[in-house]
Write an enzyme that holds these catalytic residues in place. Structure first.
Site, mmCIF file in Angstrom:
data_model
loop_
_atom_site.group_PDB
_atom_site.id
_atom_site.type_symbol
_atom_site.label_atom_id
_atom_site.label_comp_id
_atom_site.label_asym_id
_atom_site.label_seq_id
_atom_site.Cartn_x
_atom_site.Cartn_y
_atom_site.Cartn_z
ATOM 1 C CD GLU A 1 -2.668 -1.387 2.427
ATOM 2 O OE1 GLU A 1 -3.152 -0.386 2.952
ATOM 3 O OE2 GLU A 1 -2.819 -2.536 2.877
ATOM 4 C CD GLU B 1 -0.826 -6.646 6.885
ATOM 5 O OE1 GLU B 1 -0.251 -7.366 6.040
ATOM 6 O OE2 GLU B 1 -1.819 -5.946 6.626
HETATM 7 C C1 RAM Z 1 -4.373 -2.042 6.212
HETATM 8 C C2 RAM Z 1 -3.167 -1.194 6.276
HETATM 9 C C3 RAM Z 1 -2.955 -0.431 7.550
HETATM 10 C C4 RAM Z 1 -4.176 -0.301 8.392
HETATM 11 C C5 RAM Z 1 -5.434 -0.390 7.611
HETATM 12 C C6 RAM Z 1 -6.680 -0.273 8.449
HETATM 13 O O1 RAM Z 1 -4.737 -2.273 4.890
HETATM 14 O O2 RAM Z 1 -2.051 -1.987 5.994
HETATM 15 O O3 RAM Z 1 -1.929 -0.957 8.324
HETATM 16 O O4 RAM Z 1 -4.107 0.936 9.041
HETATM 17 O O5 RAM Z 1 -5.499 -1.555 6.878
#
Ligand code: RAM
Length: 926
Positions: free
Chosen positions: A491, A788
Site C-alpha cells: 500500500e 503486519e
Molecule cells: C491495512 C493497512 C494499515 C491499516 C489499515 C486499516 O490495509 O495496511 O496498516 O491501518 O489496513
C-alpha cells in the site's frame, strides 16, 4: 571569553543550513557543549545578516534558558535571499561563549509573482486509468488477474527534457527552483545533482506541491550549457495505494523550473521551463513506482544532458496552464539512498533463476554490475520472504503490486543497472535470464528513505531483544520514505492510525519532527469539511469513492485521532509548540465531528430502548458507524471481525482520550475555557462508558485484552472498579498462556498498563514470550522487520500473503526506551527528563541513548547479582530526575542517598554524567 562552553549543532527549522524555505518566522535551535556539570543557559544573543552584511535581526542579549525553537523576530525575510546567522550564549557558571561559526538560512520563492516560469509538458501519451475496485475485491480474490504484459502495455515511458542556454560571464550565485508532475531527476552539463530521489515528495499534490531549491553555482559553465530533466509517473500519475489506482493527481508529466543566475557584474539571467525545452523518451518503456520498470540499455542516450549532444530528433514541449497556488517550498527531509547492503547468499532455483538474499527486509532497489551478451533480457522480481520450502514467494496481494523490473543489456563490459524511478519492499531478488552465476560483489541493495538523523538506540543483555529493536528501526526507516507508510510494498499509504500508534517509538529512534510536521500539513489540508480526518493521507482522487465502497465511512476512531495524538507526541518529544498551534483548528474540527456524531446517532440495537437514563448517556458514546477498531487482533482470523467486535468501545475510549488531550493542548495554548469544556466532556464520556459497558465484576461487554487495556489507559474505569478490571485483564492474558491478543490500537498501552497496575511480571512474560503471537516469536522465526500479522509465518511454517514490514506492532520500542532503560520525557523536548529504569525485568543490562534537541541523554545500567550500576548522562541546559523504587544502599558518585518512606528515591540532577550504585531489592513473584 571562555573555552569551557560552546554552542553546537545550530539548526533553523530543525535543519542545518536550510535551503529555500518559505517559513517567514523560522525558529533557531542549538545545543550547548560544556565540560561542567549543572549547566543552564542564562541568555542568548542572535544576529542575522543578509547578503550585504546588513543586520536584519539583532536579538540583543535575551535573558532566558530557551535554546530551542527561538522564533525569528527581525525585519521581513526576503525571497531568494541567503542570510547568515550567529549565536552566543551565557551560562549559569558565568561563562560567555564565543560567537558561533556563521550558519546559513536561505529563503525560497516566497510569492507566486516570483515565479516567471510556466509549466511545460513533453509530448506524451496520456496515462490510462484502471477501473475502480474495493478492498474486498482485493482480499476476496474476486479481482480479475490480468497479466503483467496486458497491464503494462498501456503504461507510458518516462521522459527526458533538455534545454540549452549560454552564459558568457562569471557566475556568482546560481539557484534552481524546481518541481514536477511526477518525480524527477536533474542533470546539468552531464552532472547529476545531489543525492535526491523521488522529488517532489509525496504530498497532497492538488493542494500542496513542494518545489526544491538547489545551489547549482558550481555546475554552470562559461559558454554553452545544458539542463536535463528526467520525469517519471511517481505518485502523481503512477499506480499507488492499496487499490493500485493510477492518475490520482493527473495523467500528464510536467515540469516547472526556474534557474536564476547572478553574474559577477551584478546582472542576472533567468532560465525558465519554456518552449525552448525539447523532449524524448529515454531508455525506459515504463517506470511505475509499484509495478516496476522496463529498461532497455541499448536505448541509452549518452551525454544527453550535455550541451554538445545532438537532440535534433527530440520533440518540442508545450506550455500548460496550472495554478501555482498549490506551491510551497520543500519542508523537511528529502528521500535519499541512505545505506547499501551486500548479499548474504545467492542460490539457484530449479528453473535456473538466481535468488539473491540480502539478509534484511528493506525498501529500496538493487544495483547490479554484469557482463552479459547484448540483447540479454533479465527479469528482477522482489519479495520479502521465501515460502515454507525455501522457494521465492510473492507475498503481496492486489493489483499492480508486481515489483518487477525488466532489463535489456547493451553488451558492455561490466554494465551497471540500478532502476531510477521505482522502489520495492524486499529482502530477496529473483533474477531470471542472467546467463552466469552472479557474484556477491556484483550486486548490492540500496536502501532508500527520507534523510533523517538516527537519534536513538536501545540495547540490552538479551540479543533477541536487540534484534527486535533493530527490526523496529528497520521497519521505521523503510516506512518513512517520503511519508509515514503502513508498508513499503502493498500500500505504501500514509495510514493515520499506524503512525498514531508508532509515533512515540519513532521519535526515539529518529528525528521525525520535520518529516511528520510536513505530513501533518497534508492531514489538515485533506480534512473533510465536516471535520473528518482521512484514514490515510495523502488521500488521492479516489479516496472518497473507494472508502465509501469499501468501509462506508471516510474516517475511523484511532485513525482520525492522529490529528491530535501525533502533534502531541511531537510537542512532548521535541518541545515544538507551533505544531500544536498549526494543528489546533483541525483538532477541534475533528473532535466536533466526533461529538456531533456521538450526540446525534444511536446504534440500531437501541432504537426501541425505553430506559431514559441509558438513552440519555448515548450522546457521550461514539458507538455508530464503521471503525477499524482494535485492528488485527491475533485470535480473530478476519480483520473485519476484530473491527466489528471492538469498534464501539474503542471509538468511545478514543473520544475520551482525544477530549482530554485537547484539554491539555488548550491549556498550553492559553485557552483555559475551552480546556475546561473538553475536560468536562472527557469526564462525561468516561462516566457513560463505565455505566454502559462495565459490569459490577469489572467485565467489559466486549471482553478482549485490548478493550481492558484501553479502558484502563484512558481512565474509563472508576477507582473502585479498577482492581476488578485489572483482574479481568490479567486473567485473560493468563488464560491465553501469557500471550498477547491485542490489535493495533491497544498494543501501544499494553505494557504500560500492566506495569502501572502492578502486573509487571505479566508484562515481562509477554516480552520474553516466544510462542506466537509475540515479539520474540517473530525474532526467533528470522524476522528482520516487524510483521503486519504475528503469524505471517505461522507456527506450522506456512508463509502468509502478508506484509512483512508494518511498523505498528513495533510500538513496544517506546516502552523499551522508557521503562526498561528508563528514559522518559518530562517537560517538552526533554527540557527535563525522568530517568526511571526497571532493573528487575530479568535482564542483566540495558542502555538507551537519545539525541534530544538539547543533546545526548542516556541511561545505561548493568546488574551483577542484585548490585546495579546506573550511568546517566544529561545534556546541558536540561535537568533530570532519577527515580529508583525498591532499591537500597543507593550511592550517587559514591555518596550515600536516602530513600523516602515509600522506598522511593527521587534525585534531581543537572547536566553531566553521573553514576548511581544500588542494590535491587525487588523479588519477582513466582
Ligand atoms: C491495512 C493497512 C494499515 C491499516 C489499515 C486499516 O490495509 O495496511 O496498516 O491501518 O489496513
Amino acid at each position: 571569553m571562555c573555552c569551557k562552553v560552546k554552542v553546537d549543532n545550530l539548526k533553523v527549522e530543525n535543519q542545518v543550513n536550510p535551503m529555500g524555505i518559505d517559513i517567514l518566522k523560522p525558529r533557531f535551535s542549538w545545543t550547548i557543549l560544556s565540560s561542567n556539570h549543572n549547566v543552564l543557559q542564562t541568555a542568548y544573543h542572535i544576529i542575522v545578516t543578509d547578503e550585504q552584511g546588513i543586520k536584519v535581526w539583532n536579538s540583543n542579549k535575551v535573558e532566558t534558558d530557551q535554546s530551542v525553537w527561538i522564533e525569528y523576530n527581525g525585519s521581513p525575510l526576503q525571497s531568494r535571499t541567503r542570510y547568515s546567522w550567529q549565536v552566543k550564549i551565557w551560562d549559569n557558571h558565568g561563562n560567555e561563549t564565543d560567537w558561533s561559526v556563521p550558519q546559513n538560512l536561505e529563503m525560497g520563492l516566497l510569492c507566486k509573482e516570483d515565479w516567471l516560469a510556466a509549466w511545460i509538458e513533453p509530448e506524451q501519451q496520456e496515462a490510462v486509468e484502471e477501473a475502480e475496485i474495493t478492498v474486498q475485491d482485493i482480499f476476496s480474490g474476486a479481482l480479475k488477474e490480468e497479466s503483467l504484459e496486458e497491464r503494462t502495455k498501456n503504461l507510458h515511458p518516462p521522459k527526458r527534457l533538455r534545454r540549452l542556454f549560454t552564459i558568457n560571464k562569471t557566475v556568482k550565485k546560481a539557484r534552481l527552483y524546481m518541481t514536477s508532475h511526477g518525480i524527477y531527476k536533474l542533470e546539468l552539463n552531464g552532472r547529476k545533482l545531489e543525492n535526491i530521489e523521488f522529488a517532489p515528495d509525496f504530498t497532497a499534490y492538488n493542494v500542496h506541491l513542494q518545489y526544491q531549491t538547489y545551489d547549482v553555482t558550481g555546475y554552470i559553465n562559461k559558454g554553452e550549457n545544458a539542463l536535463g530533466v528526467e520525469l517519471a509517473d511517481g505518485w502523481y500519475i503512477g499506480r499507488i495505494q492499496l487499490t493500485g489506482h493510477s492518475c490520482q493527481y493527473g495523467n500528464k508529466l510536467g515540469v516547472l523550473l526556474q534557474l536564476e543566475i547572478e553574474l559577477e557584474d551584478g546582472t542576472k539571467e533567468i532560465i525558465t521551463s519554456d518552449e525552448q525545452f525539447v523532449s524524448s523518451s529515454g531508455p525506459w518503456q515504463y517506470a511505475d513506482l509499484f509495478i516496476g520498470e522496463s529498461y532497455d540499455a541499448r536505448l541509452e542516450q549518452e551525454n544527453w544532458s550535455c550541451a554538445e549532444y545532438d537532440a535534433a530528433e527530440w520533440t518540442p514541449v508545450k506550455r500548460a496552464e496550472y495554478s501555482l497556488g498549490n506551491l510551497s517550498a520543500q519542508y523537511g527531509p528529502v528521500v535519499k539512498a541512505m545505506e547499501e547492503i551486500a548479499p548474504r547468499e545467492i542460490h539457484y532455483e530449479e528453473d535456473g533463476a538466481q535468488i539473491i538474499d540480502f539478509g534484511q527486509v528493506i525498501a529500496g532497489r538493487m544495483r547490479i554490475q554484469m557482463t552479459v551478451p547484448r540483447d540479454t533480457r533479465i527479469i528482477f522480481e522482489h519479495s520479502e520472504v521465501l515460502d515454507e520450502n525455501g522457494k521465492f514467494f510473492m507475498n503481496i496481494m492486489g493489483r499492480n503490486k508486481d515489483q518487477t523490473n525488466f532489463y535489456v543489456a547493451k553488451g558492455d563490459d561490466r554494465e551497471t543497472y540500478e532502476p531510477s524511478f521505482v522502489f520495492h519492499g524486499f529482502r530477496y531478488v529473483r533474477v531470471t535470464g542472467h546467463p552466469t552465476p552472479i557474484q556477491t560483489e556484483d550486486i548490492t541493495a540500496v536502501v532508500l528513505y527520507s534523510d533523517m538523523e538516527m537519534t536513538g538506540n536501545f540495547t540490552c543483555s538479551d540479543e533477541r531483544l536487540n534484534r527486535l529493536q533493530q527490526n523496529i528501526q528497520w521497519s521505521q526507516k523503510t516506512n518513512m520514505l517520503s511519508i509515514p507508510t503502513d508498508c513499503p510494498q502493498r500500500e505504501r499509504a500514509g495510514w493515520t492510525g499506524d503512525i498514531q500508534v508508532f509515533a512515540p517509538t519513532a521519535a526515539y529512534n529518529m528525528d521525525v519532527s520535520s518529516f511528520l510536521t510536513r505530513w501533518l500539513k497534508d492531514v489538515r489540508l485533506e480534512q473533510f469539511p465536516d471535520g473528518q480526518i482521512a484514514n490515510y493521507v495523502p488521500t488521492g482522487k479516489y479516496y472518497v469513492s473507494e472508502s465509501k465502497a469499501s468501509f462506508g465511512n471516510l474516517s475511523s476512531a484511532g485513525w482520525g485521532d492522529a490529528i491530535i495524538i501525533v502533534p502531541w507526541v511531537l510537542y512532548e518529544r521535541y518541545g515544538d509548540t507551533r505544531i500544536l498551534e498549526e494543528n489546533y483548528t483541525a483538532m477541534t474540527k475533528w473532535l466536533n465531528y466526533v461529538r456531533q456524531t456521538a450526540e446525534s446517532e444511536i446504534p440500531d440495537s437501541l432504537k426501541d430502548e425505553q430506559d431514559a437514563v441509558r438513552l440519555n448517556r448515548q450522546k457521550y458514546l461514539w458507538n455508530t458507524g464503521f471503525h477499524f477498531g482494535d485492528w488485527l487482533i491475533p485470535s480473530m482470523k478476519d480483520p473485519i471481525e476484530s473491527a466489528l467486535k471492538t469498534k464501539e468501545l474503542v471509538a468511545t475510549c478514543f473520544y475520551a482520550n482525544s477530549a482530554l488531550l485537547l484539554a491539555k493542548i488548550s491549556i498550553i495554548l492559553g485557552k483555559k475555557e475551552t480546556a475546561a469544556m473538553y475536560e468536562e466532556l472527557n469526564q462525561q464520556i468516561r462516566k457513560a462508558f463505565e455505566e454502559e459497558y462495565i459490569d459490577k465484576n469489572g467485565r467489559v461487554s466486549s471482553p478482549t485484552q485490548g478493550i481492558y487495556i484501553l479502558a484502563l489507559q484512558m481512565n474509563m474505569v472508576s477507582d473502585s472498579k479498577r482492581p476488578l478490571v485489572v483482574n479481568q485483564l490479567a486473567q485473560l492474558i493468563k488464560e491465553n498462556g501469557y500471550k498477547l491478543d491485542t490489535g493495533f490500537l491497544s498494543i501501544p498501552y499494553l505494557m504500560d498498563v500492566l506495569c502501572k497496575e502492578g502486573e509487571h511480571e505479566t508484562a515481562y512474560r509477554l516480552l520474553f514470550q516466544t510462542q506466537c503471537p509475540s515479539w520474540l516469536y517473530e525474532v526467533e522465526n528470522g524476522a528482520t522487520t516487524i510483521w503486519e500479522s504475528w503469524s505471517a509465518i505461522a507456527p506450522d511454517g506456512t508463509v502468509g500473503y502478508m506484509s512483512f514490514n508494518h511498523y505498528a506492532f513495533g510500538c513496544v520500542g517506546d516502552w523499551l526506551y522508557r521503562y526498561i532503560a528508563g528514559i522518559n520525557p518530562g517537560e517538552p523536548g526533554y527540557k527535563t527528563s525522568i530517568i526511571e529504569p526497571h532493573t528487575d525485568c530479568g535482564l542483566t543490562s540495558a542502555a538507551a541513548e537519545i539525541n534530544t534537541k538539547y543533546g545526548k541523554l542516556s541511561s545505561s545500567w548493568t546488574k551483577t547479582d542484585n548490585l546495579v550500576t546506573l550511568i546517566v548522562e544529561v545534556p546541558a541546559n536540561t535537568t533530570a530526575t532519577v527515580v529508583l523504587s525498591h532499591k537500597s544502599n543507593i550511592r550517587l558518585n559514591g555518596t550515600v542517598l536516602e530513600n523516602d518512606e515509600n522506598e522511593r528515591l527521587q534525585n534531581q540532577i543537572g547536566s553531566g554524567s553521573y553514576q548511581f550504585d544500588f542494590a535491587d531489592n525487588y523479588v519477582p513473584q513466582s
